[in-house]
Design an enzyme around this catalytic site. Structure first.
Site, PDB file in Angstrom:
ATOM      1  N   LYS A 185      26.200  11.562 -17.819  1.00 32.73           N
ATOM      2  CA  LYS A 185      25.704  12.137 -19.009  1.00 32.73           C
ATOM      3  C   LYS A 185      26.464  13.457 -19.342  1.00 32.73           C
ATOM      4  O   LYS A 185      26.486  14.215 -20.129  1.00 32.73           O
ATOM      5  CB  LYS A 185      24.429  12.868 -18.852  1.00 32.73           C
ATOM      6  CG  LYS A 185      23.171  11.631 -18.855  1.00 32.73           C
ATOM      7  CD  LYS A 185      21.923  12.591 -18.619  1.00 32.73           C
ATOM      8  CE  LYS A 185      21.028  11.890 -17.766  1.00 32.73           C
ATOM      9  NZ  LYS A 185      20.080  12.391 -16.862  1.00 32.73           N
TER      10      LYS A 185
ATOM     11  N   LYS B 212      12.786  -4.187  -9.483  1.00 37.04           N
ATOM     12  CA  LYS B 212      12.124  -3.809  -8.240  1.00 37.04           C
ATOM     13  C   LYS B 212      10.664  -2.653  -8.811  1.00 37.04           C
ATOM     14  O   LYS B 212      10.752  -1.984  -9.757  1.00 37.04           O
ATOM     15  CB  LYS B 212      12.882  -2.956  -7.238  1.00 37.04           C
ATOM     16  CG  LYS B 212      11.939  -2.309  -6.431  1.00 37.04           C
ATOM     17  CD  LYS B 212      12.975  -1.239  -5.442  1.00 37.04           C
ATOM     18  CE  LYS B 212      12.051  -0.368  -4.172  1.00 37.04           C
ATOM     19  NZ  LYS B 212      11.829   0.934  -4.650  1.00 37.04           N
TER      20      LYS B 212
ATOM     21  N   LYS C 271       7.448   3.399  -9.285  1.00 37.66           N
ATOM     22  CA  LYS C 271       6.454   4.458 -10.020  1.00 37.66           C
ATOM     23  C   LYS C 271       7.828   4.998 -11.205  1.00 37.66           C
ATOM     24  O   LYS C 271       7.455   5.150 -12.283  1.00 37.66           O
ATOM     25  CB  LYS C 271       6.382   5.697  -9.273  1.00 37.66           C
ATOM     26  CG  LYS C 271       4.989   5.452  -8.380  1.00 37.66           C
ATOM     27  CD  LYS C 271       4.791   6.853  -7.743  1.00 37.66           C
ATOM     28  CE  LYS C 271       5.703   6.997  -6.656  1.00 37.66           C
ATOM     29  NZ  LYS C 271       5.332   6.450  -5.447  1.00 37.66           N
TER      30      LYS C 271
HETATM   31  P1  ADP Z   1       8.550   4.177  -5.636  1.00 35.88           P
HETATM   32  O1  ADP Z   1       9.638   3.533  -5.831  1.00 35.88           O
HETATM   33  O2  ADP Z   1       7.120   3.567  -6.402  1.00 35.88           O
HETATM   34  O3  ADP Z   1       8.642   5.790  -5.740  1.00 35.88           O
HETATM   35  P2  ADP Z   1       8.027   4.968  -3.042  1.00 35.88           P
HETATM   36  O4  ADP Z   1       9.714   5.231  -3.064  1.00 35.88           O
HETATM   37  O5  ADP Z   1       6.966   6.047  -2.940  1.00 35.88           O
HETATM   38  O6  ADP Z   1       8.101   3.884  -4.158  1.00 35.88           O
HETATM   39  O7  ADP Z   1       8.015   3.724  -1.891  1.00 35.88           O
HETATM   40  C1  ADP Z   1       7.114   4.060  -0.775  1.00 35.88           C
HETATM   41  C2  ADP Z   1       7.014   2.913   0.473  1.00 35.88           C
HETATM   42  O8  ADP Z   1       6.825   1.583  -0.413  1.00 35.88           O
HETATM   43  C3  ADP Z   1       8.550   3.008   0.907  1.00 35.88           C
HETATM   44  O9  ADP Z   1       8.569   2.196   2.172  1.00 35.88           O
HETATM   45  C4  ADP Z   1       9.194   1.505  -0.162  1.00 35.88           C
HETATM   46  O10 ADP Z   1      10.257   0.984   0.790  1.00 35.88           O
HETATM   47  C5  ADP Z   1       7.946   0.971  -0.299  1.00 35.88           C
HETATM   48  N1  ADP Z   1       8.338   0.068  -1.638  1.00 35.88           N
HETATM   49  C6  ADP Z   1       8.227   0.953  -2.851  1.00 35.88           C
HETATM   50  N2  ADP Z   1       8.398   0.023  -3.849  1.00 35.88           N
HETATM   51  C7  ADP Z   1       8.524  -1.228  -3.221  1.00 35.88           C
HETATM   52  C8  ADP Z   1       8.782  -2.758  -3.746  1.00 35.88           C
HETATM   53  N3  ADP Z   1       8.855  -2.794  -4.987  1.00 35.88           N
HETATM   54  N4  ADP Z   1       8.894  -3.670  -2.806  1.00 35.88           N
HETATM   55  C9  ADP Z   1       8.688  -3.357  -1.546  1.00 35.88           C
HETATM   56  N5  ADP Z   1       8.555  -2.248  -1.010  1.00 35.88           N
HETATM   57  C10 ADP Z   1       8.467  -1.100  -1.923  1.00 35.88           C
END
Ligand code: ADP
Ligand code: TRP
Length: 345
Positions: A123, A214, A217
């Site tokens: 950016k 993937k 959130k």
């Molecule tokens: P987000 O990507 O939604 O912010 P987080 O980073 O809070 O999710 O992830 C919390 C836990 O869930 C971590 O251990 C992460 O590796 C797992 N996790 C998050 N999204 C996925 C996914 N799409 N597939 C597998 N594991 C996931």
């Protein structure tokens, strides 16, 4: 509670929003399976969430929801040490201790920090714009979470393996320093920090989201774990598909609808539906209905338990307070050992 022969499994979840299906398969479910064979320590990483969640009401609501989420999905607080990171101040003392053994260069290489810098450069912004020290030092706090409890394994999704490797590097730097100087008094002192290993569940390492990326959130493509049935159906209907018509044969593994289906269906159900995809004659709408059916079947009892736990806040507080006490007694022992090693008694 503590049995010395059992190995320790530890993991945390950041309360940054509602739990989704990716969290369930990538983090919670595999972690709960490990409670059968490991001494388990599972927690809510609330200070990690503060890096991004700066609305107090939202943060405290997220903490309650993630706590209730663990319990609703089957965590037994009698068997697992279950606590909030913020209830264990030793975590923050250990994080400060570890900073003395963590090179800045190691932090520069962390994926989350590098991605933030890259986005800024694209950016035309200052490389560190919007990067707080919580983000930059994130792997140190996470290493403290892990090392404080002498963890053997850390069940996480693939995206978190780099952080666990950094915890290994930091622990090795600490151990190397004191081993060389011969500062050990007892066997435990000599051990210093236990080296942890990440445990990634291979077949569900990355759960796809509504758009095929993937599930996360941050991509706004997540299916919440505890949403009501009607909402669940709406989310499923939003899954992005290609333009293949009803009659066309479809490749099951080329569609995130089927990838999600596999997580909820039995082997027989998977084989039968894969055959229908390949035969042709089944449209995406029908494929989504099939997905809804198996998903709702598994999620309904979880949703009911979640709602019941959320309706009884005093009970939830009591469970967390009890867990905090157990966690602190373990943490206090580790810090005593480490303080002794470093020469701060
Ligand atoms: P987000 O990507 O939604 O912010 P987080 O980073 O809070 O999710 O992830 C919390 C836990 O869930 C971590 O251990 C992460 O590796 C797992 N996790 C998050 N999204 C996925 C996914 N799409 N597939 C597998 N594991 C996931
Ligand atoms: N960083 C993890 C995540 O984003 C959450 C976390 C914090 C964690 N501390 C931890 C996971 C310690 C495992 C062990 O999901």
């Amino acid at each position: 509670m503590e049995t010395s022969e059992k190995k320790v499994s530890l993991t945390g979840i950041k309360p940054t929003g509602n739990l989704h299906i990716g969290n369930y398969f990538g983090a919670i479910k595999p972690a709960l399976e490990l409670t059968k064979t490991y001494e388990a320590r599972y927690f809510i990483a609330d200070y990690h969430a503060l890096n991004t969640v700066k609305d107090a009401a939202a943060l405290s609501a997220n903490i309650r929801e993630v706590s209730a989420g663990w319990l609703a999905t089957g965590l037994d607080p009698e068997k697992v040490v279950f606590y909030r990171q913020s209830s264990v101040p030793e975590t923050f003392e250990l994080a400060t201790l570890l900073m003395g053994f963590t090179s800045k260069g190691l932090m520069n290489r962390a994926h989350a920090y590098k991605a933030a810098v890259q986005a800024n450069l694209e950016k035309g912004n200052d490389p560190d714009a919007g990067v707080n020290m919580g983000l930059f030092t994130y792997p140190i706090l996470m290493a403290a979470d892990i090392l404080l409890f002498d963890s053997d394994v850390v069940p996480v999704g693939e995206d978190q393996t780099q952080h666990v490797e950094m915890a290994q590097d930091i622990a090795e730097a600490f151990n190397f320093n004191y081993a060389r100087k011969g500062g050990a008094h007892t066997e435990e002192d000599r051990l210093g920090l236990k080296i942890p290993t990440a445990l990634v569940r291979e077949n569900a390492a990355v759960v796809p989201g509504l758009d095929g990326r993937k599930m996360s959130k941050s991509y706004n493509n997540a299916i919440p774990l505890f949403c009501e049935e009607k909402q669940l159906r709406k989310f499923i209907m939003r899954i992005v598909t290609n333009s293949q018509g009803v009659e066309e044969p479809k490749d099951p593994n080329g569609s995130q609808i089927f990838l999600l289906y596999k997580l909820f269906a039995s082997a027989e159900e998977q084989a039968a539906l894969a055959a229908r995809y390949r035969e042709g004659g089944m449209g995406w709408g029908q494929a989504k209905e099939e997905l809804f059916r198996v998903m709702n079947r598994e999620l309904t009892p979880l949703r009911e338990r979640f709602n019941a736990i959320m309706a009884n806040p005093a009970q939830l507080d009591a469970t967390l307070a009890q867990g905090a006490e157990k966690a602190r007694s373990i943490a206090a022992k580790t810090m005593k050992r480490l303080r002794n090693i470093i020469g701060i008694q």
